[in-house]
Design a protein around this motif. Sequence first.
Motif, PDB file in Angstrom:
ATOM      1  N   ASN A  79       0.804  -1.226   0.000  1.00 31.09           N
ATOM      2  CA  ASN A  79       0.000   0.000   0.000  1.00 31.09           C
ATOM      3  C   ASN A  79       0.837   1.275   0.000  1.00 31.09           C
ATOM      4  O   ASN A  79       1.354   1.675  -1.036  1.00 31.09           O
ATOM      5  CB  ASN A  79      -1.002  -0.028   1.160  1.00 31.09           C
ATOM      6  N   ASP A  80       1.008   1.937   1.160  1.00 28.30           N
ATOM      7  CA  ASP A  80       1.739   3.204   1.188  1.00 28.30           C
ATOM      8  C   ASP A  80       3.239   3.015   1.399  1.00 28.30           C
ATOM      9  O   ASP A  80       3.965   4.002   1.550  1.00 28.30           O
ATOM     10  CB  ASP A  80       1.178   4.135   2.271  1.00 28.30           C
ATOM     11  N   VAL A  81       3.707   1.765   1.398  1.00 24.77           N
ATOM     12  CA  VAL A  81       5.149   1.516   1.486  1.00 24.77           C
ATOM     13  C   VAL A  81       5.758   1.689   0.101  1.00 24.77           C
ATOM     14  O   VAL A  81       5.355   1.031  -0.854  1.00 24.77           O
ATOM     15  CB  VAL A  81       5.448   0.112   2.049  1.00 24.77           C
ATOM     16  N   ILE A  82       6.726   2.583   0.006  1.00 21.41           N
ATOM     17  CA  ILE A  82       7.375   2.868  -1.275  1.00 21.41           C
ATOM     18  C   ILE A  82       8.343   1.754  -1.646  1.00 21.41           C
ATOM     19  O   ILE A  82       8.358   1.274  -2.786  1.00 21.41           O
ATOM     20  CB  ILE A  82       8.111   4.221  -1.199  1.00 21.41           C
ATOM     21  N   ALA A 213       0.591   7.830  -5.716  1.00 23.85           N
ATOM     22  CA  ALA A 213      -0.702   8.383  -6.106  1.00 23.85           C
ATOM     23  C   ALA A 213      -0.839   9.824  -5.626  1.00 23.85           C
ATOM     24  O   ALA A 213      -1.537  10.634  -6.241  1.00 23.85           O
ATOM     25  CB  ALA A 213      -1.825   7.533  -5.539  1.00 23.85           C
ATOM     26  N   GLY A 214      -0.174  10.145  -4.510  1.00 24.50           N
ATOM     27  CA  GLY A 214      -0.207  11.501  -3.963  1.00 24.50           C
ATOM     28  C   GLY A 214       1.102  12.234  -4.199  1.00 24.50           C
ATOM     29  O   GLY A 214       1.649  12.203  -5.299  1.00 24.50           O
ATOM     30  N   ARG A 215       1.611  12.870  -3.157  1.00 26.24           N
ATOM     31  CA  ARG A 215       2.841  13.642  -3.277  1.00 26.24           C
ATOM     32  C   ARG A 215       4.057  12.717  -3.247  1.00 26.24           C
ATOM     33  O   ARG A 215       3.983  11.581  -2.770  1.00 26.24           O
ATOM     34  CB  ARG A 215       2.921  14.675  -2.150  1.00 26.24           C
ATOM     35  N   ARG A 216       5.188  13.230  -3.693  1.00 28.20           N
ATOM     36  CA  ARG A 216       6.382  12.393  -3.819  1.00 28.20           C
ATOM     37  C   ARG A 216       7.170  12.250  -2.521  1.00 28.20           C
ATOM     38  O   ARG A 216       8.038  11.378  -2.415  1.00 28.20           O
ATOM     39  CB  ARG A 216       7.306  12.933  -4.906  1.00 28.20           C
ATOM     40  N   GLU A 217       6.879  13.070  -1.511  1.00 32.55           N
ATOM     41  CA  GLU A 217       7.680  13.056  -0.282  1.00 32.55           C
ATOM     42  C   GLU A 217       7.528  11.729   0.462  1.00 32.55           C
ATOM     43  O   GLU A 217       6.458  11.116   0.450  1.00 32.55           O
ATOM     44  CB  GLU A 217       7.282  14.216   0.629  1.00 32.55           C
ATOM     45  N   MET A 218       8.607  11.322   1.133  1.00 31.56           N
ATOM     46  CA  MET A 218       8.646  10.037   1.819  1.00 31.56           C
ATOM     47  C   MET A 218       8.977  10.217   3.291  1.00 31.56           C
ATOM     48  O   MET A 218       9.384  11.291   3.728  1.00 31.56           O
ATOM     49  CB  MET A 218       9.688   9.139   1.169  1.00 31.56           C
ATOM     50  N   ARG A 219       8.763   9.154   4.055  1.00 32.52           N
ATOM     51  CA  ARG A 219       9.140   9.132   5.466  1.00 32.52           C
ATOM     52  C   ARG A 219       9.693   7.762   5.796  1.00 32.52           C
ATOM     53  O   ARG A 219       9.293   6.753   5.189  1.00 32.52           O
ATOM     54  CB  ARG A 219       7.939   9.455   6.359  1.00 32.52           C
ATOM     55  N   GLY A 222      11.106   3.520  10.634  1.00 29.44           N
ATOM     56  CA  GLY A 222      11.724   3.364  11.945  1.00 29.44           C
ATOM     57  C   GLY A 222      12.365   2.011  12.174  1.00 29.44           C
ATOM     58  O   GLY A 222      13.026   1.800  13.197  1.00 29.44           O
ATOM     59  N   ASP A 223      12.209   1.084  11.231  1.00 26.46           N
ATOM     60  CA  ASP A 223      12.843  -0.235  11.370  1.00 26.46           C
ATOM     61  C   ASP A 223      14.196  -0.305  10.677  1.00 26.46           C
ATOM     62  O   ASP A 223      14.823  -1.348  10.606  1.00 26.46           O
ATOM     63  CB  ASP A 223      11.925  -1.344  10.844  1.00 26.46           C
ATOM     64  N   GLY A 224      14.652   0.841  10.165  1.00 26.89           N
ATOM     65  CA  GLY A 224      15.933   0.878   9.482  1.00 26.89           C
ATOM     66  C   GLY A 224      15.864   0.632   7.995  1.00 26.89           C
ATOM     67  O   GLY A 224      16.857   0.829   7.289  1.00 26.89           O
ATOM     68  N   TRP A 225      14.696   0.236   7.479  1.00 26.54           N
ATOM     69  CA  TRP A 225      14.567  -0.099   6.065  1.00 26.54           C
ATOM     70  C   TRP A 225      13.321   0.481   5.401  1.00 26.54           C
ATOM     71  O   TRP A 225      13.413   1.085   4.345  1.00 26.54           O
ATOM     72  CB  TRP A 225      14.580  -1.623   5.880  1.00 26.54           C
ATOM     73  N   THR A 226      12.165   0.251   6.013  1.00 30.78           N
ATOM     74  CA  THR A 226      10.897   0.546   5.341  1.00 30.78           C
ATOM     75  C   THR A 226      10.724   2.041   5.075  1.00 30.78           C
ATOM     76  O   THR A 226      10.890   2.876   5.972  1.00 30.78           O
ATOM     77  CB  THR A 226       9.715   0.042   6.192  1.00 30.78           C
ATOM     78  N   ILE A 227      10.356   2.367   3.831  1.00 28.23           N
ATOM     79  CA  ILE A 227      10.114   3.741   3.408  1.00 28.23           C
ATOM     80  C   ILE A 227       8.650   3.861   2.983  1.00 28.23           C
ATOM     81  O   ILE A 227       8.166   3.069   2.172  1.00 28.23           O
ATOM     82  CB  ILE A 227      11.033   4.129   2.232  1.00 28.23           C
ATOM     83  N   LYS A 228       7.945   4.876   3.530  1.00 24.15           N
ATOM     84  CA  LYS A 228       6.534   5.073   3.222  1.00 24.15           C
ATOM     85  C   LYS A 228       6.293   6.453   2.624  1.00 24.15           C
ATOM     86  O   LYS A 228       7.120   7.363   2.762  1.00 24.15           O
ATOM     87  CB  LYS A 228       5.691   4.929   4.499  1.00 24.15           C
ATOM     88  N   THR A 229       5.140   6.606   1.980  1.00 21.59           N
ATOM     89  CA  THR A 229       4.753   7.933   1.503  1.00 21.59           C
ATOM     90  C   THR A 229       4.416   8.811   2.700  1.00 21.59           C
ATOM     91  O   THR A 229       3.782   8.371   3.663  1.00 21.59           O
ATOM     92  CB  THR A 229       3.528   7.848   0.574  1.00 21.59           C
ATOM     93  N   LYS A 230       4.845  10.041   2.635  1.00 26.30           N
ATOM     94  CA  LYS A 230       4.611  10.957   3.762  1.00 26.30           C
ATOM     95  C   LYS A 230       3.121  11.228   3.947  1.00 26.30           C
ATOM     96  O   LYS A 230       2.630  11.355   5.082  1.00 26.30           O
ATOM     97  CB  LYS A 230       5.371  12.265   3.539  1.00 26.30           C
ATOM     98  N   ASP A 231       2.379  11.310   2.829  1.00 26.67           N
ATOM     99  CA  ASP A 231       0.948  11.622   2.924  1.00 26.67           C
ATOM    100  C   ASP A 231       0.077  10.363   2.992  1.00 26.67           C
ATOM    101  O   ASP A 231      -1.146  10.438   2.907  1.00 26.67           O
ATOM    102  CB  ASP A 231       0.508  12.510   1.751  1.00 26.67           C
ATOM    103  N   ARG A 232       0.724   9.195   3.126  1.00 27.39           N
ATOM    104  CA  ARG A 232       0.044   7.902   3.258  1.00 27.39           C
ATOM    105  C   ARG A 232      -0.716   7.492   2.003  1.00 27.39           C
ATOM    106  O   ARG A 232      -1.591   6.622   2.043  1.00 27.39           O
ATOM    107  CB  ARG A 232      -0.878   7.883   4.480  1.00 27.39           C
ATOM    108  N   SER A 233      -0.383   8.114   0.872  1.00 33.05           N
ATOM    109  CA  SER A 233      -0.994   7.697  -0.390  1.00 33.05           C
ATOM    110  C   SER A 233      -0.368   6.395  -0.865  1.00 33.05           C
ATOM    111  O   SER A 233       0.711   5.991  -0.419  1.00 33.05           O
ATOM    112  CB  SER A 233      -0.804   8.783  -1.453  1.00 33.05           C
ATOM    113  N   LEU A 234      -1.053   5.712  -1.774  1.00 37.48           N
ATOM    114  CA  LEU A 234      -0.532   4.469  -2.334  1.00 37.48           C
ATOM    115  C   LEU A 234       0.719   4.728  -3.158  1.00 37.48           C
ATOM    116  O   LEU A 234       0.884   5.794  -3.764  1.00 37.48           O
ATOM    117  CB  LEU A 234      -1.582   3.797  -3.224  1.00 37.48           C
TER     118      LEU A 234
END
Length: 270
Positions: A79-82, A213-219, A222-234
Amino acid sequence: MTITLKTGADIAALRIAGRLASEVLDMLTPYVRPGITTEALDKLAHDYIVDVQQAIPAPLNYTPPGYIPYPKSICTSVNDVICHGIPDGRALKNGDIVNIDVTVIKDGWHGDTSRMFVVGEGSIAAKRLCAFTYEAMWKGIAKVKPGAYLGDIGHAIQTFAENAGFSVVREFCGHGIGQVFHEEPQVLHYGRPGTLVQLQPGMVFTIEPMINAGRREMREHGDGWTIKTKDRSLSAQWEHTLVVTETGYEVFTLSEGSPALPAFISASKT
């Protein structure tokens, strides 16, 4: 920047590794259903790579500078994991989308590929994102030929994605690959035509756009690997490994179960 041009023997070995990576995804496809955990998919992939293919899952314990060792054999980004989602015990649900990223090492050579899967009945918006991301990857691949530039690839992907209302992640990119998992060059999925490295026969690299699907920014999760969309979009991603040939390109990571090529791609080029 040192880019290693691959020999004919190198390319033959990479062709095998690439096909094997794609065949892992073929094997996993019928299992990607509501109720299965990504941890179960990881075990299926691990056992297939090790026991059937007699190969090595490259992500397992992979430790690039600044990272902790990656604990699993594949990446599963839901889903929102990049990217770089770590398989775990949570079950996939109807409507989820998941990227499965597989890299195998066969006889010392890496094959790297990923696909999107829609779990059960996905929404129109989710299926559209996955489909457009697949076409965006191929828009980039279609630019590959001697004399072209890496910027041509990035520009083709960026313009296609943004014209469809999506955004392109900029912090992660494609990469050279061979006996080393990540080599030069870096392959950006945005850019300007006629810029960056000029392509030569024998260059091997991945093209793997991550499109939101939303903005390009990421977050960072916290597990050292997983990258997600900042706005929680797909977010969606597809990946192929290819070589620049004398006349165009050859994609290594195709197999019997690979999705159909887009209509704008000539089968003779691959």
